[in-house]
Structure formats: structure tokens, C-alpha cells
Design a protein around this motif. Structure first.
Motif, mmCIF file in Angstrom:
data_model
loop_
_atom_site.group_PDB
_atom_site.id
_atom_site.type_symbol
_atom_site.label_atom_id
_atom_site.label_comp_id
_atom_site.label_asym_id
_atom_site.label_seq_id
_atom_site.Cartn_x
_atom_site.Cartn_y
_atom_site.Cartn_z
ATOM 1 N N ASP A 95 32.057 106.509 24.131
ATOM 2 C CA ASP A 95 32.226 106.525 25.584
ATOM 3 C C ASP A 95 32.858 105.234 26.074
ATOM 4 O OD1 ASP A 95 31.164 109.025 25.708
ATOM 5 O OD2 ASP A 95 29.130 108.356 26.216
ATOM 6 N N GLU A 96 32.512 104.122 25.449
ATOM 7 C CA GLU A 96 33.087 102.836 25.852
ATOM 8 C C GLU A 96 34.586 102.801 25.599
ATOM 9 O OE1 GLU A 96 30.331 102.976 23.798
ATOM 10 O OE2 GLU A 96 28.897 102.564 25.406
ATOM 11 N N ALA A 97 35.017 103.414 24.507
ATOM 12 C CA ALA A 97 36.449 103.450 24.210
ATOM 13 C C ALA A 97 37.194 104.278 25.258
ATOM 14 C CB ALA A 97 36.682 104.011 22.814
ATOM 15 N N TYR A 98 36.604 105.409 25.680
ATOM 16 C CA TYR A 98 37.217 106.202 26.743
ATOM 17 C C TYR A 98 37.300 105.406 28.039
ATOM 18 C CZ TYR A 98 37.164 110.622 24.195
ATOM 19 O OH TYR A 98 37.391 111.626 23.304
ATOM 20 N N ILE A 99 36.250 104.673 28.361
ATOM 21 C CA ILE A 99 36.241 103.883 29.592
ATOM 22 C C ILE A 99 37.312 102.803 29.536
ATOM 23 C CG2 ILE A 99 34.869 102.227 30.929
ATOM 24 C CD1 ILE A 99 32.410 103.949 30.187
ATOM 25 N N ASP A 100 37.439 102.138 28.401
ATOM 26 C CA ASP A 100 38.478 101.116 28.263
ATOM 27 C C ASP A 100 39.867 101.721 28.412
ATOM 28 O OD1 ASP A 100 36.587 99.191 27.922
ATOM 29 O OD2 ASP A 100 36.672 99.256 25.711
ATOM 30 N N TYR A 101 40.069 102.923 27.816
ATOM 31 C CA TYR A 101 41.366 103.578 27.925
ATOM 32 C C TYR A 101 41.666 103.941 29.371
ATOM 33 C CZ TYR A 101 45.048 107.017 27.432
ATOM 34 O OH TYR A 101 46.209 107.705 27.565
ATOM 35 N N LEU A 102 40.665 104.465 30.081
ATOM 36 C CA LEU A 102 40.869 104.821 31.482
ATOM 37 C C LEU A 102 41.142 103.589 32.330
ATOM 38 C CD1 LEU A 102 38.207 107.595 32.121
ATOM 39 C CD2 LEU A 102 40.678 107.848 32.120
ATOM 40 N N ALA A 106 44.991 105.034 32.937
ATOM 41 C CA ALA A 106 44.904 106.168 33.840
ATOM 42 C C ALA A 106 44.537 105.787 35.260
ATOM 43 C CB ALA A 106 43.903 107.177 33.305
ATOM 44 N N LEU A 107 43.754 104.766 35.439
ATOM 45 C CA LEU A 107 43.326 104.408 36.791
ATOM 46 C C LEU A 107 44.485 103.907 37.648
ATOM 47 C CD1 LEU A 107 39.840 102.802 36.127
ATOM 48 C CD2 LEU A 107 40.376 105.082 36.968
ATOM 49 N N ASP A 108 45.482 103.297 37.023
ATOM 50 C CA ASP A 108 46.651 102.844 37.779
ATOM 51 C C ASP A 108 47.414 104.024 38.387
ATOM 52 O OD1 ASP A 108 46.080 100.225 37.210
ATOM 53 O OD2 ASP A 108 47.336 100.212 35.396
ATOM 54 N N SER A 109 47.421 105.128 37.679
ATOM 55 C CA SER A 109 48.142 106.286 38.200
ATOM 56 C C SER A 109 47.357 107.014 39.284
ATOM 57 C CB SER A 109 48.481 107.251 37.067
ATOM 58 O OG SER A 109 47.292 107.774 36.528
ATOM 59 N N LEU A 110 46.057 106.745 39.387
ATOM 60 C CA LEU A 110 45.251 107.425 40.399
ATOM 61 C C LEU A 110 45.381 106.794 41.782
ATOM 62 C CD1 LEU A 110 41.969 108.100 38.411
ATOM 63 C CD2 LEU A 110 43.772 109.716 38.974
#
Length: 136
Positions: A95-102, A106-110
Motif C-alpha cells: 500500500d505504501e508503494a501505491y501511495i508513493d506512486y500516486l 497521479a495527483l498532479d493530474s488531478l
């Protein structure tokens, strides 16, 4: 046995007789009864076969289109189900790896720019029910 001779036997006379000249007069009477003016043909009778063929082609085309749409939806659902099961079974990410990836990508595009947020806010103000539909 006695030989049978058709000409010598007593014949039974029929109770029906035909008057003289009946058949000649009958042909003339039938020709007089026939009307020479052609009967009008309705539009449905005239174009029945082409209209039925067009309707059949339309039904077949719509049926193929609906079948195709259903098949494409099933294929897309199957594709995403396969992707989901693959990710669930074969991933080593935590889960931590997914959070780091987001956080990284991905958060910049949101983030929306301010004009889109203003337009969205105006639409929500004008349509009060729309916000209720979105939240449900």
C-alpha cells in the motif's frame, strides 16, 4: 358370360339439358361482363415487397448492432476483470508503494485549473438537484 356391347345397352338419359347456342352465348356474355378499365392498385400493394425487404434489412442491421455492442461490453468487462485479478494476484507492491506512486505522478493530474472549478461551481449553483445526484 355374355359379351358386353356398349352401343346395345339401354342408356339412362340425364335430367339436364343444355339449350341451343348456350356455350357460344355464354362466352359473349362473359366478355361483356369484363370491365376494360384497370383496377387501381394501392400504394401498399405496389410497394409491399420493397418496403418489407427494407424493414427486414433494418431489423437485421439493428440486431447485429445490438449484438455487437453487447459483445464489446462483455469483452471490455472481461478485460478489466482480468487486469484486476492479475494485479491482485501478481503484484508485489504494498500500500505504501501505491501511495508513493500516486503522490509522485497521479495527483498532479488531478488538480484542476481555476476556470474549470469556477464553471463547475456555476453549474452546481444553477442545478441544485445535480449536486444531490452526484453525492448519491
Amino acid at each position: 358370360m355374355k359379351p358386353f356391347q356398349i352401343d346395345e345397352q339401354n342408356k339412362i338419359k340425364s335430367g339436364f339439358t343444355v339449350p341451343e347456342g348456350f356455350f357460344e352465348a355464354n362466352a359473349q356474355n362473359l366478355l361483356n361482363l369484363i370491365d376494360d378499365t384497370p383496377a387501381p392498385i394501392s400504394l401498399w400493394d405496389r410497394y409491399k415487397k420493397p418496403l418489407m425487404s427494407i424493414a427486414a434489412i433494418l431489423v437485421i442491421g439493428l440486431g447485429i448492432g445490438f449484438y455487437w455492442k453487447i459483445q464489446v461490453q462483455k469483452d471490455e468487462e472481461a478485460h478489466w476483470a482480468a487486469v484486476e485479478s492479475y494485479v491482485a494476484e501478481h503484484t508485489d507492491l504494498t500500500d505504501e508503494a501505491y501511495i508513493d506512486y500516486l503522490n509522485a505522478t497521479a495527483l498532479d493530474s488531478l488538480h484542476q485549473n481555476t476556470t474549470e472549478a469556477k464553471i463547475l461551481e456555476e453549474v452546481l449553483i444553477e442545478n441544485g438537484d445535480l449536486e444531490q445526484y452526484i453525492t448519491e
